[in-house]
Design an enzyme around this catalytic site. Sequence first.
Site, PDB file in Angstrom:
ATOM      1  N   ARG A  31     -29.405 -12.686 -29.715  1.00  0.00           N
ATOM      2  CA  ARG A  31     -28.652 -13.333 -30.896  1.00  0.00           C
ATOM      3  C   ARG A  31     -27.154 -12.782 -30.873  1.00  0.00           C
ATOM      4  O   ARG A  31     -27.065 -11.560 -31.105  1.00  0.00           O
ATOM      5  CB  ARG A  31     -29.554 -12.452 -32.121  1.00  0.00           C
ATOM      6  CG  ARG A  31     -31.048 -13.050 -32.304  1.00  0.00           C
ATOM      7  CD  ARG A  31     -31.489 -12.233 -33.727  1.00  0.00           C
ATOM      8  NE  ARG A  31     -32.935 -12.855 -33.953  1.00  0.00           N
ATOM      9  CZ  ARG A  31     -33.663 -12.158 -34.881  1.00  0.00           C
ATOM     10  NH1 ARG A  31     -33.266 -11.183 -35.469  1.00  0.00           N
ATOM     11  NH2 ARG A  31     -34.774 -12.785 -35.050  1.00  0.00           N
ATOM     12  N   ASP A  37     -23.405 -12.335 -31.897  1.00  0.00           N
ATOM     13  CA  ASP A  37     -22.729 -12.190 -33.117  1.00  0.00           C
ATOM     14  C   ASP A  37     -21.762 -13.400 -33.482  1.00  0.00           C
ATOM     15  O   ASP A  37     -21.352 -14.325 -32.553  1.00  0.00           O
ATOM     16  CB  ASP A  37     -22.047 -10.898 -33.135  1.00  0.00           C
ATOM     17  CG  ASP A  37     -22.983  -9.766 -32.953  1.00  0.00           C
ATOM     18  OD1 ASP A  37     -23.909 -10.067 -33.587  1.00  0.00           O
ATOM     19  OD2 ASP A  37     -22.738  -8.827 -32.559  1.00  0.00           O
ATOM     20  N   ARG A  72     -19.680  -4.633 -26.772  1.00  0.00           N
ATOM     21  CA  ARG A  72     -18.110  -4.601 -27.119  1.00  0.00           C
ATOM     22  C   ARG A  72     -17.913  -3.171 -27.479  1.00  0.00           C
ATOM     23  O   ARG A  72     -16.484  -2.934 -27.550  1.00  0.00           O
ATOM     24  CB  ARG A  72     -18.323  -5.613 -28.617  1.00  0.00           C
ATOM     25  CG  ARG A  72     -18.376  -7.033 -28.493  1.00  0.00           C
ATOM     26  CD  ARG A  72     -18.760  -7.521 -29.800  1.00  0.00           C
ATOM     27  NE  ARG A  72     -17.666  -7.210 -30.800  1.00  0.00           N
ATOM     28  CZ  ARG A  72     -17.885  -7.469 -31.771  1.00  0.00           C
ATOM     29  NH1 ARG A  72     -18.926  -8.064 -32.522  1.00  0.00           N
ATOM     30  NH2 ARG A  72     -16.932  -7.298 -32.902  1.00  0.00           N
TER      31      ARG A  72
END
Length: 268
Positions: free
Chosen positions: A50, A52, A202
């Site tokens: 999934r 972002d 990230r």
Amino acid sequence: MPRFALKVEYHGKPFAGWQRQKDQPSVQGAIEDALARLEPGPHTIAAAGRTDTGVHGLGQVAHCDLQKTWTPFRLSEALNFHLKPAPVAIVDCAEVDPEWHARFSAIERQYLFRILIRRAPGTHDAGQVWQVNNDLDVDAMQEAANHLLGNHDFTTFRSSICQAQSPQKTLDELRIERVMGLSGPEVHFHVRARSFLHNQVRSFVGTLERVGAGAWEPQDVKSALEACDRAACGPVCPGHGLYLARVGYPVDPFMAPGHSPKDRLTGS
């Protein structure tokens, strides 16, 4: 009820992420809406990961179940027709065993992160790279990244809203290279693991950028990892430089016998 694997490419900018949301556009929602134009729904597809808001897909993999018998080529062509003008494309399609699952059958995920080093505002790459003004020391970043390889408690690099049961993960690859892009020099991060925590990649990149800029020493990343404290993490970089590049399976569904690149172009 035939099951199909879909390899999906998408530009993340218009979407609030992969997962269908009630009041915001999503990649999953766009594909499910396209499926509803082919067969009555509702349709619910499952994906390998999934992504972002703003994150892109080069090799996302999902699966869907349909009532009608389709050839993979015709299904991909029909979906791509109904996906227009959304920046989403089915770049490959294969019929798979009904027990095959895009998420649970996967054995690894690979991400690419792109940093563009340039002072002038980006034009062609805007929304597809994280742009920084200062040069970066790739060797120092790689030295720091090597501390993150292997099995660790990655609490420091885990979002506070992460729903994973454990922060313990094994990082198989974090390779950093400098390349010349169309708009200027870029630094690419190649990250590979069986699975990831929310915002883990990230968080890695934002922290390692501080090393490359000279604000942190490579050893500081080791100390941050060992702290097991989210407050020890560096800045979390923006999502628009991140790409889900590839999903690995014990047997690649898109490399099955009789399924070749020519088939994808000609429908033969």
